[in-house]
Design a protein around this motif. Structure first.
Motif, PDB file in Angstrom:
ATOM      1  N   LEU A 254       0.821  -1.209   0.000  1.00  0.00           N
ATOM      2  CA  LEU A 254       0.000   0.000   0.000  1.00  0.00           C
ATOM      3  C   LEU A 254       0.855   1.260   0.000  1.00  0.00           C
ATOM      4  O   LEU A 254       0.450   2.290  -0.546  1.00  0.00           O
ATOM      5  CB  LEU A 254      -0.916   0.020   1.230  1.00  0.00           C
ATOM      6  CG  LEU A 254      -1.959  -1.089   1.338  1.00  0.00           C
ATOM      7  CD1 LEU A 254      -2.621  -1.040   2.711  1.00  0.00           C
ATOM      8  CD2 LEU A 254      -3.001  -0.966   0.236  1.00  0.00           C
ATOM      9  N   PHE A 255       2.044   1.167   0.621  1.00  0.00           N
ATOM     10  CA  PHE A 255       2.871   2.368   0.760  1.00  0.00           C
ATOM     11  C   PHE A 255       4.284   1.980   1.167  1.00  0.00           C
ATOM     12  O   PHE A 255       4.498   0.945   1.812  1.00  0.00           O
ATOM     13  CB  PHE A 255       2.264   3.292   1.821  1.00  0.00           C
ATOM     14  CG  PHE A 255       2.712   4.724   1.712  1.00  0.00           C
ATOM     15  CD1 PHE A 255       2.253   5.532   0.682  1.00  0.00           C
ATOM     16  CD2 PHE A 255       3.575   5.285   2.647  1.00  0.00           C
ATOM     17  CE1 PHE A 255       2.646   6.864   0.585  1.00  0.00           C
ATOM     18  CE2 PHE A 255       3.974   6.606   2.568  1.00  0.00           C
ATOM     19  CZ  PHE A 255       3.510   7.395   1.531  1.00  0.00           C
ATOM     20  N   LEU A 286       0.746   8.510   4.067  1.00  0.00           N
ATOM     21  CA  LEU A 286      -0.212   7.491   4.481  1.00  0.00           C
ATOM     22  C   LEU A 286      -0.415   7.601   5.992  1.00  0.00           C
ATOM     23  O   LEU A 286       0.565   7.686   6.746  1.00  0.00           O
ATOM     24  CB  LEU A 286       0.289   6.091   4.140  1.00  0.00           C
ATOM     25  CG  LEU A 286      -0.737   4.961   4.354  1.00  0.00           C
ATOM     26  CD1 LEU A 286      -1.709   4.911   3.174  1.00  0.00           C
ATOM     27  CD2 LEU A 286      -0.052   3.607   4.528  1.00  0.00           C
ATOM     28  N   LEU A 299      -4.420   7.248   2.147  1.00  0.00           N
ATOM     29  CA  LEU A 299      -3.354   7.833   1.344  1.00  0.00           C
ATOM     30  C   LEU A 299      -3.781   9.221   0.908  1.00  0.00           C
ATOM     31  O   LEU A 299      -4.748   9.363   0.147  1.00  0.00           O
ATOM     32  CB  LEU A 299      -3.057   6.954   0.124  1.00  0.00           C
ATOM     33  CG  LEU A 299      -1.992   7.477  -0.845  1.00  0.00           C
ATOM     34  CD1 LEU A 299      -0.646   7.638  -0.143  1.00  0.00           C
ATOM     35  CD2 LEU A 299      -1.870   6.553  -2.050  1.00  0.00           C
ATOM     36  N   ARG A 304      -7.514   3.571   1.513  1.00  0.00           N
ATOM     37  CA  ARG A 304      -6.912   2.533   0.675  1.00  0.00           C
ATOM     38  C   ARG A 304      -7.055   1.135   1.281  1.00  0.00           C
ATOM     39  O   ARG A 304      -6.838   0.143   0.583  1.00  0.00           O
ATOM     40  CB  ARG A 304      -5.423   2.830   0.451  1.00  0.00           C
ATOM     41  CG  ARG A 304      -5.172   4.148  -0.258  1.00  0.00           C
ATOM     42  CD  ARG A 304      -5.848   4.214  -1.617  1.00  0.00           C
ATOM     43  NE  ARG A 304      -5.297   3.271  -2.555  1.00  0.00           N
ATOM     44  CZ  ARG A 304      -4.278   3.537  -3.375  1.00  0.00           C
ATOM     45  NH1 ARG A 304      -3.707   4.738  -3.346  1.00  0.00           N
ATOM     46  NH2 ARG A 304      -3.840   2.628  -4.201  1.00  0.00           N
ATOM     47  N   ALA A 305      -7.399   1.057   2.553  1.00  0.00           N
ATOM     48  CA  ALA A 305      -7.642  -0.240   3.194  1.00  0.00           C
ATOM     49  C   ALA A 305      -8.475  -0.008   4.441  1.00  0.00           C
ATOM     50  O   ALA A 305      -8.331   1.016   5.114  1.00  0.00           O
ATOM     51  CB  ALA A 305      -6.329  -0.923   3.550  1.00  0.00           C
ATOM     52  N   ILE A 311      -4.110  -4.858   7.501  1.00  0.00           N
ATOM     53  CA  ILE A 311      -3.176  -3.769   7.248  1.00  0.00           C
ATOM     54  C   ILE A 311      -1.985  -3.994   8.173  1.00  0.00           C
ATOM     55  O   ILE A 311      -2.119  -3.869   9.399  1.00  0.00           O
ATOM     56  CB  ILE A 311      -3.798  -2.396   7.532  1.00  0.00           C
ATOM     57  CG1 ILE A 311      -5.113  -2.200   6.762  1.00  0.00           C
ATOM     58  CG2 ILE A 311      -2.806  -1.274   7.212  1.00  0.00           C
ATOM     59  CD1 ILE A 311      -5.952  -1.037   7.270  1.00  0.00           C
ATOM     60  N   GLY A 337      -1.184  -4.602   2.578  1.00  0.00           N
ATOM     61  CA  GLY A 337      -2.582  -4.942   2.788  1.00  0.00           C
ATOM     62  C   GLY A 337      -2.895  -6.308   2.221  1.00  0.00           C
ATOM     63  O   GLY A 337      -2.271  -6.749   1.251  1.00  0.00           O
ATOM     64  N   ILE A 367     -10.224  -4.400  -0.110  1.00  0.00           N
ATOM     65  CA  ILE A 367      -8.915  -3.864  -0.429  1.00  0.00           C
ATOM     66  C   ILE A 367      -8.594  -4.036  -1.908  1.00  0.00           C
ATOM     67  O   ILE A 367      -7.904  -3.202  -2.507  1.00  0.00           O
ATOM     68  CB  ILE A 367      -7.849  -4.540   0.462  1.00  0.00           C
ATOM     69  CG1 ILE A 367      -6.586  -3.690   0.518  1.00  0.00           C
ATOM     70  CG2 ILE A 367      -7.555  -5.958   0.024  1.00  0.00           C
ATOM     71  CD1 ILE A 367      -5.629  -4.112   1.624  1.00  0.00           C
ATOM     72  N   ASN A 371      -7.862  -0.716  -4.365  1.00  0.00           N
ATOM     73  CA  ASN A 371      -6.517  -0.581  -4.957  1.00  0.00           C
ATOM     74  C   ASN A 371      -6.409  -1.148  -6.361  1.00  0.00           C
ATOM     75  O   ASN A 371      -5.327  -1.141  -6.951  1.00  0.00           O
ATOM     76  CB  ASN A 371      -5.494  -1.255  -4.043  1.00  0.00           C
ATOM     77  CG  ASN A 371      -5.372  -0.554  -2.708  1.00  0.00           C
ATOM     78  OD1 ASN A 371      -4.657   0.425  -2.587  1.00  0.00           O
ATOM     79  ND2 ASN A 371      -6.082  -1.059  -1.714  1.00  0.00           N
ATOM     80  N   TRP A 373      -6.677  -4.273  -7.409  1.00  0.00           N
ATOM     81  CA  TRP A 373      -5.897  -5.513  -7.492  1.00  0.00           C
ATOM     82  C   TRP A 373      -6.719  -6.615  -8.138  1.00  0.00           C
ATOM     83  O   TRP A 373      -7.877  -6.766  -7.911  1.00  0.00           O
ATOM     84  CB  TRP A 373      -5.467  -5.957  -6.104  1.00  0.00           C
ATOM     85  CG  TRP A 373      -4.482  -5.009  -5.452  1.00  0.00           C
ATOM     86  CD1 TRP A 373      -3.720  -4.051  -6.085  1.00  0.00           C
ATOM     87  CD2 TRP A 373      -4.140  -4.925  -4.067  1.00  0.00           C
ATOM     88  NE1 TRP A 373      -2.945  -3.384  -5.175  1.00  0.00           N
ATOM     89  CE2 TRP A 373      -3.191  -3.889  -3.924  1.00  0.00           C
ATOM     90  CE3 TRP A 373      -4.564  -5.609  -2.926  1.00  0.00           C
ATOM     91  CZ2 TRP A 373      -2.644  -3.537  -2.696  1.00  0.00           C
ATOM     92  CZ3 TRP A 373      -4.035  -5.260  -1.725  1.00  0.00           C
ATOM     93  CH2 TRP A 373      -3.064  -4.231  -1.596  1.00  0.00           C
TER      94      TRP A 373
END
Length: 373
Positions: A254-255, A286, A299, A304-305, A311, A337, A367, A371, A373
């Motif tokens: 995530l970051f 974040l 973020l 973002r989660a 997390i 995440g 999540i 994001n 995914w």
């Protein structure tokens, strides 16, 4: 009291336990406690010739009696208030006295953090196997946030024990009351104590528990270790293991950055706070809020989660998880995440452990959706 069944399972070595501790730390989503102390207890017990047997719940007869266990309280306190080593067995024997029968096997009420190892410690002291399942597939801050509650099991009798030999047995009208009273008892007993709850027969655990989560945690931890030993990227290995687990298969970074601000306090038996992480090149920030566990990651203000998805904050070089009580200013980290097990994302589950339960903005979005995914 009935005799425990003779079962054949998998014997866990000390290396297995080390890998399991690493995987449990990741699945804890920052909470569940640092596994270090529990690992040392297990190491000492194995050195004395004891063994840990991990069995599948389906290998048990339906009338086998099982006890989920763990620790309740603020992780920041448990990091300083070391156990005596007698708490878990005292609680187990009290449960057996109340129920009038032997406990045949134990399991973690949550597989995250130190609580993922708690059942192993008790199994070694009681001479019973550990069942490869748990009630959360991760860690949550409140004890009613468990699949057993969502699927109608009763938490009580709940048995709390501390390092001084105190033992408190709770019988409550519902499982939310059990959490509130148990939390109050934990605060009174110094902020952290051992808890046995949601004891049930194997037929109930076969229907309700999240299966294979100990094996998943072990595989996650092993993947990181083997990658590091082979000079490979431990994060790639982690994501491969998560995908193979099927329960946590949507995962990614995530970051990537450095912790620049941290607020953490113990409040009402919980460790509550926020970590702020800035990207190395600047311009991106974040923020992760936690209540024992990391609950939400934003973020630049955008979510973002979100709980119940996992997390976790990891050391960016080693991929070792940094639990909330060990976060420090200046740590260079990657925030990872992963999707929570599907059973935790049903409408019934989200009503108990989703964002609304924590006063966070909802509705829940996965999540993967947040994001791409």
């Amino acid at each position: 009291m009935s005799a425990s069944p003779k079962l054949q399972g998998r014997t866990l070595s000390l290396d297995d336990v080390a890998d399991l501790a690493r995987g449990c730390a990741f699945l804890g989503s920052g909470g569940g406690g640092d596994p270090h102390t529990a690992f040392m207890e297990i190491e000492a017990a194995l050195a004395d010739g004891n063994v840990i047997e991990l069995i599948d719940v389906t290998s048990l007869p339906d009338d086998a009696f099982l006890a989920p266990c763990g620790w309740i309280g603020a992780p920041t306190i448990s990091a300083e208030k070391l156990p005596s080593g007698r708490e878990a067995l005292q609680g187990l024997r009290r449960l057996e006295s109340i129920s009038g029968r032997r406990v045949d096997a134990v399991l973690p009420v949550e597989v995250g953090g130190s609580n993922g190892l708690a059942a192993l410690v008790l199994a070694l002291r009681a001479g019973v196997p550990v069942v490869d399942c748990d009630g959360m597939g991760r860690a949550f801050p409140e004890s009613q946030m468990v699949i057993f509650n969502i699927r109608g099991q009763k938490a009580c009798p709940a048995i709390l024990t501390d390092d001084k030999g105190n033992c408190v047995v709770l019988e409550t009208v519902d499982n939310v009351s059990e959490e509130r009273l148990a939390r109050s008892v934990a605060v009174t007993l110094g902020g952290s104590c051992h808890l046995i709850e949601y004891s049930a027969f194997a037929r109930d655990m076969k229907a309700n528990a999240l299966r294979g989560t100990i094996s998943d945690a072990l595989a996650i931890g092993r993947s990181i270790r083997i990658a590091r030993e082979g000079g490979r990227d431990p994060f790639e290995a982690l994501f491969d293991a998560l995908k193979a687990s099927r329960q946590f298969d949507k995962a990614g970074v995530l970051f990537d950055g450095k912790i620049v601000d941290l607020k953490r306090e113990t409040r009402n038996g919980f460790s509550v706070g926020r970590a702020v992480i800035d990207a190395f090149g600047g311009g991106q920030r974040l923020e992760v809020e936690f209540k024992n566990e990391n609950l939400i990651a934003r973020l630049n203000g955008e979510v973002r989660a979100l709980v119940p998805d996992i997390i976790s904050i990891l050391d960016r070089e080693t991929a070792e998880t940094i639990v909330t009580e060990c976060l420090k200013y200046g740590q260079r980290v990657k925030v990872v995440g992963a999707s929570a097990p599907q059973a935790l994302r049903s409408p019934q589950a989200l009503a108990v452990l989703g964002p609304d339960a924590f006063g966070l903005p909802g509705p829940y979005r996965s999540i993967a959706e947040l994001n791409g995914w």
